[in-house]
Design a protein around this motif. Structure first.
Motif: not given
Length: 567
Positions: A86-105
Motif C-alpha cells: 500500500a505504501a510501496k516500500t520495502v524494508t531491508a536488513l543489512g549485513p551489519d544489522g541495520s535496517t533501511v526502508v526504501e520506496s519504489y514505483d
C-alpha cells in the motif's frame, strides 16, 4: 521512476541492466541477500572438477562493475524482510544489522529457488552439501580438499555420495570423479535422469560406471549418521533397502523449491507448489509488483503450468518485465519448452518439450519415434551414434517433444527440434528441413530428416510400430516375434523364442512365414507379427514386405538397440 529489485543473478540482473538501457534517469536499486549478485551458477560443478581453474571466472559482475557499467545501486548482504504494498516500500536488513526502508514505483521480485532438503534423520550433518551458490561451492570445495587429504593419509580414496541424479546431480558426480574420488550415485527413481526414457538413460549411467562410479537406481537414502571408526568416513547413509554406504561427504541434489517467503507474506497468488503466478507481462496479483526467475510459474508448450529452474527463461523474463515497467512493448511471451542439456563424460543428454510421462498424464494421443543415427556420414571416419526419440501428435503430426543421448551432435539436433516445436512443425516439416551436409559434419539425410521420415511412415500407417516396453506382455502371451537381423547378430543375443528370418530372406520365404503365422494365429490385426532388427531399418523393410503380402506386422521402434534395457 524508481525500480527496486529483490534478488540478482539471471532474472534480477537481466531486468536491472535492461531497465538502464531503457532509461538513463531511473533510480535502480538491487537488494541481494547473498555475497554475489551476478555469477555463473551453471559453472559451479566445473570449478569443482577443476575444468574452470579460476574461481573468479564464475563471478560475472560485482556491485562496482555494475555501478560503472549501468549506474546500478547494488547492495550485497541486504535481505528484504517485508514489503508494504500500500505504501510501496520495502524494508531491508543489512549485513551489519541495520535496517533501511526504501520506496519504489515498481518492485521486481527475483528471489530464485532453494535446494530441497528432505527431512531425513541426520540431514543436518556438516558433511552434507548442496551446490547452488558460490558460498556453497566454496564449502563443498573445502570439504573435498580435506577429505582427499585425510583419505590419502589413510591409504584410500575419498568417498562421496551424490544423492539425486538429475541434471545438477550428474554434473556434480562427474566433477567429483574428475577430482579422483570414489563416487556412489543414489537415485530414487528407476533410472538416472528421470525425464529420459529408460533406454536413453542407460547410456548416461553407463558413462558413469565406465569411470568407476557406483550407480544405485530405484533406491533412496532413509537416514544419515556419524561414520564409524572402522570406515574412517565422516558419515554413514542407510538406504531404503537396508544397505549402508560410508562416505566422507554427500552432495545432495534432489530438487529445488521456490524461495517464496516474501510472496507468501504479501499474499501474492501462487500455484499449489508455491510458485508465484504472473501474467504474460510478469505482473503478479498486486499492482506494480512483478516477479521473474526460478520462483515463478510458467506455461509449458503442452499446456501445463509449473516452475523451471533454467537461466534462459529467467533472463527472458527479466528483460520482459523491464520492458513492461518502462513502457517498451515487450516480445509476446511464448510457452517454455524446458530445453536442457547435460554432459556426462563422453555422453551428452538433452531434452526439449513434453516427455512421455507428461503426455501420458495429459491423455495425449501420440506416437513415439526412435532412431539411432550417425553424427555425420558413416563413410567418413569418427561418426558417433546418437540415440534420438521424438513424440508426435497422432492426429496433427505435430512435434511435441524430443530427447537424445550421444557422444557427438545431440545438442545440435535437440536445438533444431526445440526450434521446430516453437514453430509448430510436424513430421513433414522435419523431413523437408535443409540442414548442413558435409561428410565430416553431417549426412545427406540428417538425423532430423530421418526422424521426420520415420514419423511420416508411422503416422500414415506405412510402418505400424510396437514399443520396447511392450516386450514383457508379448512374451507372456506368446506373440510371433521375427528377428530380421543376420544370423551372426542373432547369435550374439536375441529375444527369447524369437525366430530369425533375415530381411533378405523374407520375400523368398513369404509362404513359409504365412504358414508359421497361421499356425500361431498371427499375422492378423488382433495378433500381428512383431518384427525387429538392430535399429529399426531392416525390420521396417521387412514389415513393408509382410504388409503387402497381406500379413499384419509391426516394427519395433528403435530396434534391438532400444530394447536391450527391457530384456
Amino acid at each position: 521512476m524508481k525500480l527496486v529489485i529483490v534478488g540478482g543473478v539471471a532474472g534480477g540482473m537481466s531486468a536491472a541492466t535492461r531497465a538502464r538501457r531503457l532509461s538513463e534517469t531511473a533510480e535502480i536499486v538491487v537488494f541481494e541477500g547473498g555475497n554475489y549478485v551476478s555469477f555463473a551458477n551453471c559453472g559451479l560443478p566445473y570449478h569443482v572438477a577443476g575444468e574452470i581453474a579460476d574461481r573468479d571466472a564464475l563471478i560475472l559482475h560485482t556491485p562496482e562493475t555494475l555501478a560503472a557499467r549501468a549506474n546500478l545501486d547494488v547492495r550485497l548482504g541486504w535481505t528484504v524482510t517485508s514489503v508494504d504494498a500500500a505504501a510501496k516500500t520495502v524494508t531491508a536488513l543489512g549485513p551489519d544489522g541495520s535496517t533501511v526502508v526504501e520506496s519504489y514505483d515498481a518492485l521486481l521480485l527475483s528471489p530464485g529457488a532453494l535446494s530441497v532438503v528432505p527431512p531425513l534423520p541426520g540431514i543436518d550433518h556438516p558433511a552434507i552439501h548442496t551446490l547452488r551458490t558460490i558460498d556453497e561451492m566454496d564449502a563443498l570445495m573445502s570439504t573435498v580438499d580435506s577429505a582427499m587429504a585425510a583419505s590419502s593419509l589413510a591409504g584410500r580414496k575419498a568417498k562421496a555420495i551424490v544423492l539425486g541424479a538429475g541434471f545438477i546431480g550428474l554434473e556434480g558426480a562427474e566433477a567429483l570423479i574428475h577430482r579422483g574420488l570414489e563416487v556412489t550415485v543414489v537415485e530414487a527413481s528407476p533410472h538416472v535422469l528421470p525425464p529420459l526414457d529408460k533406454d536413453l538413460a542407460g547410456y548416461v549411467s553407463g558413462a558413469l560406471r565406465e569411470r568407476g562410479a557406483t550407480v544405485l537406481e530405484g533406491v533412496a537414502i532413509s537416514s544419515f549418521a556419524e561414520g564409524d571408526a572402522a570406515s574412517g568416513c565422516a558419515l554413514r547413509a542407510t538406504l531404503s533397502d537396508g544397505s549402508v554406504l560410508d562416505a566422507d561427504f554427500v552432495l545432495m541434489s534432489v530438487g529445488a523449491k521456490p524461495n517464496n517467503a516474501l510472496a507468501v507474506d504479501l499474499g501474492l497468488d501462487m500455484d499449489e507448489r508455491g510458485n508465484i503466478l504472473v501474467d504474460a507481462s510478469q505482473r503478479t496479483s498486486i499492482e506494480d509488483i512483478y516477479a521473474v526467475g526460478d520462483a515463478v510459474a510458467v506455461s509449458f508448450a503442452d499446456g501445463r503450468h509449473g516452475a523451471v529452474q533454467l537461466a534462459g527463461p529467467a533472463n527472458r523474463q527479466g528483460r520482459r518485465a523491464a520492458d513492461v515497467i518502462f513502457g517498451h512493448a515487450p516480445v509476446a511471451v511464448k510457452p517454455v519448452l524446458a530445453t536442457a542439456v547435460v554432459r556426462v563424460f563422453d555422453q551428452v543428454a538433452a531434452i526439449t518439450g513434453a516427455g512421455r510421462r507428461t503426455l501420458d498424464a495429459a491423455g495425449v494421443d501420440y506416437e513415439t519415434v526412435r532412431i539411432h543415427a550417425g553424427s555425420h556420414a558413416g563413410y567418413y571416419p569418427g561418426a558417433e551414434t546418437m540415440h534420438l526419440m521424438a513424440f508426435f501428435d497422432r492426429a496433427s503430426g505435430k512435434l511435441l517433444g524430443a530427447a537424445g543421448v550421444g557422444a557427438d551432435g545431440v545438442d545440435k539436433r535437440i536445438d533444431v527440434l526445440a526450434t521446430a516445436i516453437r514453430a509448430g512443425f510436424g513430421a513433414e516439416d522435419l523431413a523437408e528441413l535443409e540442414l548442413c551436409y558435409s561428410p565430416p559434419i553431417g549426412s545427406a539425410k540428417d538425423p532430423i530428416n530421418m526422424l521426420g521420415f520415420t514419423a511420416m511412415n508411422v503416422l500414415s500407417g506405412l510402418s505400424p510400430q510396437w514399443q520396447p516396453e511392450e516386450l514383457a506382455g508379448l512374451l507372456e502371451r506368446g506373440a510371433f516375434i521375427v528377428d530380421a537381423r543376420m544370423p551372426g547378430a542373432f547369435a550374439k543375443g536375441h529375444i527369447p523364442r524369437a525366430i530369425n528370418i533375415p530381411m533378405e530372406d523374407v520375400r523368398a520365404g513369404i509362404e513359409e512365414i504365412r504358414a508359421q503365422a497361421a499356425a500361431r494365429g498371427a499375422g492378423t490385426a488382433d495378433n500381428p507379427i512383431y518384427v525387429h532388427c538392430t535399429t529399426g531399418v531392416r525390420s521396417y523393410l521387412t514389415v513393408r514386405t509382410l504388409l503387402q503380402a497381406g500379413l499384419e506386422a509391426r516394427n519395433l521402434a528403435g530396434g534391438y538397440t532400444s530394447l536391450k534395457p527391457y530384456l
